[in-house]
Design an enzyme around this catalytic site. Structure first.
Site, short mmCIF file in Angstrom:
data_model
loop_
_atom_site.label_atom_id
_atom_site.label_comp_id
_atom_site.label_asym_id
_atom_site.label_seq_id
_atom_site.Cartn_x
_atom_site.Cartn_y
_atom_site.Cartn_z
N ASP A 1 129.72 45.34 59.36
CA ASP A 1 130.32 45.52 60.69
C ASP A 1 129.28 45.94 61.73
O ASP A 1 129.64 46.34 62.84
CB ASP A 1 131.51 46.49 60.66
N ASP B 1 127.18 48.38 62.29
CA ASP B 1 126.83 49.72 62.79
C ASP B 1 125.63 50.31 62.04
O ASP B 1 125.10 51.34 62.45
CB ASP B 1 128.04 50.68 62.78
N ARG B 2 125.20 49.67 60.95
CA ARG B 2 124.06 50.19 60.20
C ARG B 2 122.94 49.16 60.16
O ARG B 2 123.18 47.96 60.18
CB ARG B 2 124.48 50.54 58.77
N HIS C 1 122.89 54.59 59.62
CA HIS C 1 123.55 54.84 60.90
C HIS C 1 122.53 55.56 61.78
O HIS C 1 122.08 56.65 61.43
CB HIS C 1 124.75 55.78 60.75
N LYS D 1 138.85 52.04 61.56
CA LYS D 1 138.06 53.16 62.08
C LYS D 1 138.59 53.45 63.49
O LYS D 1 138.79 52.52 64.26
CB LYS D 1 136.58 52.78 62.19
N ASP E 1 124.73 45.80 58.29
CA ASP E 1 125.82 45.82 57.32
C ASP E 1 126.98 44.96 57.87
O ASP E 1 126.86 44.37 58.95
CB ASP E 1 126.24 47.26 56.99
N SER F 1 133.84 47.41 56.77
CA SER F 1 132.43 47.81 56.81
C SER F 1 131.60 47.00 55.81
O SER F 1 131.58 45.79 55.88
CB SER F 1 132.33 49.31 56.56
N HIS F 2 130.94 47.65 54.85
CA HIS F 2 130.03 46.98 53.92
C HIS F 2 130.71 46.69 52.57
O HIS F 2 130.04 46.30 51.62
CB HIS F 2 128.82 47.87 53.69
N ARG G 1 141.06 52.93 54.39
CA ARG G 1 140.46 51.76 53.75
C ARG G 1 141.12 51.48 52.40
O ARG G 1 141.39 52.40 51.63
CB ARG G 1 138.97 51.98 53.52
#
Ligand SMILES: [Zn+2]
Length: 461
Positions: free
Chosen positions: A242, A244-245, A327, A116, A240, A106-107, A18
């Protein structure tokens, strides 16, 4: 392009790659990531990969460069295009590619982006990411002629999510995907689920005009709370950047933190799978572990970090795990990866089945006094030694200490945690007590330990 390539060392992290686009992360980096990861796939005996990307403005072009790198290794690329990270995880199974790579920040703020990866069905992290850097530095690449094919898995993914929903009444739900990559799938899902669905920030927009797409930060849930009140919703659900959360708010506007949600999910899972192992990370409330035990489950505390949690689930055969960061992993009727959208459907279904509102369930959770996760700076060289020093002193004093990840100290008042972040130069602390007086004593004990190691306690401790 097969020359040796050196990444900016800051972008190769514990769980992902990242950086800031066009600063620490370039197009050439994306090609090298694709080429080095493609080499790992070839080494593992594979020749297919699923490729997806989130809704950030820079994601399509980075995904293009990754695809070029993969193809130059001779890999067949199945490109599922824009969607949430869990859709890519779904595609890896659905298309049976074994491996996958997701372009996502992501966030993080809009100028960030990253990658990822999953290799041969396993999370790709730690030493594997270091090795990916070495492969690129030596240009030790596989070579071949691959191909690329666009495959739309959205309908199949939404069908799998929707089949979990068992509606009996018409719930009113507010949703906030924070202009993140889950927006489009969320819209498709809501048309398949009976009830009243109010979606805000549902347009995928990589500039994140609504708010920062991180539902673990209370201020990012303010808009959702207002929407719940205005439309008299029973609950609100956020994701979030992407997808996943998950972040959840009840009908009275109270945030349900991930460890509180896990209490509800644990009961739901243990009903069908009595005595199962349920995993939560070291930052989670003692109330959760006690509740899992009370319900007859095996409460297992584990290290923070989604790859570590996933590995522990596989090792123990656990059907459910969760982290404070939102998660949540279901492996009872789902694939065992973290999927905010799936967790949302499970939450709605359990409320339907029990015929209760989320606020009613929230009222049953014992009240404790706790701090949020407190994060404060500590140098790279000092962060792990500080933890070791604190553990040694507590051990000498005969304290009740758990050292799964950092130090978690149990006292009559409750517990406190001090751990070093794997991904940043920060220490993370949290305290939880049965009452206000106890919380003050725990904070004092923690501050005293920090001071003995020469670390300034954070202001909000
Ligand atoms: Zn995420």
């Amino acid at each position: 392009m097969s020359e040796p390539h050196n990444f900016n060392p800051t972008i190769l992290r514990e769980y992902d790659i990242r950086g800031v686009v066009d600063d620490t992360l370039s197009q050439d980096d994306a090609y090298a990531v694709g080429r080095a990861f493609g080499t790992c796939i070839v080494e593992s005996g594979g020749d297919h990969v699923a490729l997806g990307y989130d809704g950030r403005l820079t994601s399509p072009r980075l995904a293009e460069a990754v695809a070029d790198g993969l193809m130059d290794c001779g890999i067949q690329v199945k490109r599922v295009n824009m969607g949430p990270t869990p859709m890519l995880s779904f595609a890896i199974r659905h298309l049976d590619t074994g491996s996958g790579i997701m372009v996502t920040g992501s966030h993080n703020p809009a100028d960030y982006n990253g990658f990822k990866m999953t290799l041969a069905g396993k999370p790709f992290f730690g030493d594997a990411i270091t090795r990916l850097g070495s492969i690129a530095a030596a240009a030790n690449y596989a070579t071949g002629e691959g191909s690329i094919e666009d495959i739309d898995v959205r309908e199949d993914y939404v069908s799998v999510l929707a089949q979990e929903h068992q509606p009996m009444r018409m719930a009113r739900v507010a949703w906030d995907s924070g202009n993140g990559a889950a927006g489009e799938i969320l819209n498709m899902l809501c048309t398949r689920m009976p009830g009243h669905h109010h979606i805000i920030n549902g347009i995928v927009d990589g500039t994140f005009p609504g708010h920062h797409p991180d539902p673990t930060v209370a201020e990012n849930l303010v808009e959702l709370q207002a929407h719940i009140a205005e439309h008299d919703c029973e609950l609100g659900i956020a994701f979030d950047g992407d997808g996943d959360r998950i972040g959840v708010v009840d009908g009275k506007g109270r945030i349900m933190w991930a460890d509180q949600l896990m209490m509800l999910f644990a009961e739901d899972v243990l009903r069908d799978d009595p005595g199962a192992t349920i995993i939560a990370d070291v930052k989670s409330s003692q109330v959760l572990f006690d509740e899992i035990s009370r319900l007859g489950g095996i409460a297992t505390m584990w290290k923070t970090g989604h790859s570590l949690i996933k590995s522990k689930m596989t090792e123990t055969g656990s059907p459910l795990a969760g982290e404070m960061s939102g998660h949540i992993f279901f492996a009872d009727r789902y694939f065992g990866f973290d999927d905010g959208l799936y967790a949302a459907v499970r939450l709605l279904s359990l409320l339907e089945r029990q015929n209760v509102t989320l606020a009613e369930l929230r009222d049953r959770i014992p009240e404790v006094e706790n701090t949020p996760e407190l994060r404060f700076p500590c140098s790279e060289e000092r962060k792990f030694p500080v933890i070791a020093e604190v553990a040694t002193r507590l051990d000498a004093a005969g304290a009740d200490v758990t050292v799964i990840d950092g130090v978690r100290v149990n006292t009559e008042d409750g517990w406190w945690l001090l751990r070093a972040s794997n991904t940043q130069d920060v220490l993370v602390a949290r305290c939880e007590a049965w009452d206000v007086g106890g919380l003050a004593r725990l904070k004092e004990a923690l501050a005293a330990q920090l001071s003995e190691s020469g670390i300034a306690a954070p202001e909000n401790l």
